[in-house]
Design an enzyme around this catalytic site. Structure first.
Site, PDB file in Angstrom:
ATOM      1  N   SER A 149      -5.229  -8.670  10.688  1.00  0.00           N
ATOM      2  CA  SER A 149      -5.221  -7.371  10.028  1.00  0.00           C
ATOM      3  C   SER A 149      -6.189  -7.456   8.855  1.00  0.00           C
ATOM      4  CB  SER A 149      -3.804  -7.079   9.545  1.00  0.00           C
ATOM      5  OG  SER A 149      -3.842  -6.016   8.636  1.00  0.00           O
ATOM      6  N   ASP A 186       0.800  -1.224   0.000  1.00  0.00           N
ATOM      7  CA  ASP A 186       0.000   0.000   0.000  1.00  0.00           C
ATOM      8  C   ASP A 186       0.836   1.279   0.000  1.00  0.00           C
ATOM      9  OD1 ASP A 186      -2.414  -1.242  -0.237  1.00  0.00           O
ATOM     10  OD2 ASP A 186      -2.790  -1.357   1.923  1.00  0.00           O
TER      11      ASP A 186
HETATM   12  N1  ARG Z   1      -2.373  -8.246   0.018  1.00  0.00           N
HETATM   13  C1  ARG Z   1      -3.386  -7.353  -0.446  1.00  0.00           C
HETATM   14  C2  ARG Z   1      -2.810  -6.235  -1.260  1.00  0.00           C
HETATM   15  O1  ARG Z   1      -1.667  -5.923  -1.130  1.00  0.00           O
HETATM   16  C3  ARG Z   1      -4.293  -6.849   0.654  1.00  0.00           C
HETATM   17  C4  ARG Z   1      -3.659  -6.166   1.795  1.00  0.00           C
HETATM   18  C5  ARG Z   1      -4.706  -5.657   2.737  1.00  0.00           C
HETATM   19  N2  ARG Z   1      -4.213  -5.278   4.000  1.00  0.00           N
HETATM   20  C6  ARG Z   1      -4.548  -5.870   5.171  1.00  0.00           C
HETATM   21  N3  ARG Z   1      -4.035  -5.388   6.245  1.00  0.00           N
HETATM   22  N4  ARG Z   1      -5.329  -6.894   5.238  1.00  0.00           N
HETATM   23  O2  ARG Z   1      -3.505  -5.653  -2.050  1.00  0.00           O
END
Ligand code: ARG
Length: 405
Positions: free
Chosen positions: A172, A121
């Site tokens: 998470s 992200d």
């Molecule tokens: N792995 C996925 C991505 O990078 C989702 C990440 C979402 N974050 C979380 N803390 N669940 O797009």
């Protein structure tokens, strides 16, 4: 200093809000973007003001999210590595663009986000923000900078006299209209089956209804428009599919994902609407596109998913890919019939005004047959390369004799 912070209301961004005010001496404007993360939005505004935000923006971007991000993903059959429908990845450029909008409006010196240094992200946020704001506006990422952990965050909040959210989080989670992602805790063991408690959008297939669910999805130029013949708005169609299909146990994903930052991670998702729409859309494409178009599109589709996953929503090459994908989606109009039963989904019928399939021609008893001479001639020419190569190599004995060819 004035900072615009992407604020979710969770522990990390709450701590950042306090840090920015108390340690940086900044005025903090908070922005929460509603992309369908139901439940997580309650009390966010109050919390922001309680922690000292000078102003809070709550931006409902659901319609825009579906129209400008999710539907293009459907047109591109978007599944990163063939598995992940990109919910989180699609929402990031949208959230970043709202953040940039507020930063410009507020004349901010910096924007801040709560991404860690080992996730995707940060890449998605930083690239979109830089594309929209240039180098003038600073990007502050305190979780990345100070490796903020849960324990540290709790300590900081307490030190400044703020209450700490009491719910102990085992996982998470990131959720929006397109997918719900669950990471961490026992899921970090790639051999262990995810416990039932991680799932919220999907029923266990064991407890799903005994009657199958039949659905008819109507597409117009690649975009889903109707459900069982009833016209539905973009947000409504996604929400309805999530709940209908999820209640039959379909939409769970468990796989080892290749992150941008060089790590493999074990990811669990729920995405009933996303998987359903992509499956249906792909099926309709098979009926209306030529083999060449299909193969070109599958290559472009894979590139599209990679770009979006890698945070390169703004890459100029994506515009070219979008043009080609849109151009082929002109013919993806029609209805797809699906059967969902105890965690499984099958396409069981389809029709389209642009169909390239002819029931009349294909029938073995009454249908069309080629002239036998033409068929023979075609096969002769079609196989020339292969037959010539085999013959030549046999003569030169470069093919081992025990090889049947
Ligand atoms: N792995 C996925 C991505 O990078 C989702 C990440 C979402 N974050 C979380 N803390 N669940 O797009």
């Amino acid at each position: 200093m004035k900072v615009v912070l992407a604020y979710s209301g969770g522990l990390d961004t709450s701590t950042i809000l306090v840090l920015l005010r108390e340690e940086y001496g900044a005025e903090v404007v908070t922005v929460t973007v509603d992309v369908g993360q139901e439940g997580e939005l309650e009390g966010v505004e109050e919390r922001a003001y309680e922690l000292g935000a000078s102003k809070h923006y709550m931006i409902d971007a659901k319609e825009e999210f579906v129209h400008d991000y999710i539907f293009p993903a459907v047109k591109a059959n978007a599944l990163y590595e063939g598995k992940y429908p990109l919910g989180t990845a699609l929402a990031r450029p949208l959230i970043a663009s709202k953040l940039a909008e507020v930063a410009l409006k507020e004349g901010a010196d910096a924007v801040a986000h709560g991404c860690t240094g080992k996730g995707n992200d940060q890449v998605r946020f930083d690239i979109t923000l830089r594309a929209l704001l240039g180098d003038e506006v600073e990007i502050i990422a305190p979780v990345r900078e100070y490796s903020l952990t849960r324990a540290k965050s709790i300590e900081i909040l307490a030190k400044h006299g703020y209450s700490v959210p009491s719910i102990h989080k085992k996982y998470s989670v990131d959720e929006n209209l397109w997918s719900r992602s669950i990471e961490g805790g026992v899921l970090d063991d790639p051999e262990a089956e995810p416990p039932e408690e991680v799932y919220q959008w999907t029923k266990s297939p064991l407890e799903a209804p005994d009657e199958p669910l039949y659905l008819e999805i109507g597409f117009e130029e690649g975009v889903p428009k109707t459900l069982d013949g009833v016209e539905m708005g973009p947000v409504e169609i996604v929400k309805t599919l999530n709940s209908l299909v999820g209640s039959h146990g379909y939409g769970r994903i468990d796989y080892i994902e290749s992150r941008v930052v060089g790590l493999k991670s074990r990811e669990v998702y729920e995405a009933p609407a996303a998987l359903t729409l992509v499956e249906a859309h792909k099926d309709l494409e098979r009926m209306v596109l030529t083999p060449g178009e299909l193969r070109l599109k599958w290559m472009l589709d894979a590139m599209w998913s990679d770009l979006v996953y890698q945070g390169l929503w703004i890459d100029p090459v994506k515009k070219h890919i979008d043009l080609a994908i849109d151009s082929m989606n002109k013919y993806v109009t029609g209805v797809v019939k699906l059967k969902i039963y105890k965690g499984g989904l099958m396409v069981v019928g389809r029709n389209s005004p642009y169909t390239l399939y002819s029931e009349e021609k294909i029938d073995y008893d009454t249908g069309w047959y080629p002239d036998p001479k033409e068929a023979e001639g075609f096969i002769k020419l079609f196989s020339q390369h292969q037959l010539t190569a085999i013959k030549t190599r046999k003569e030169k004995e470069t093919i081992p004799t025990e090889d049947p060819l």
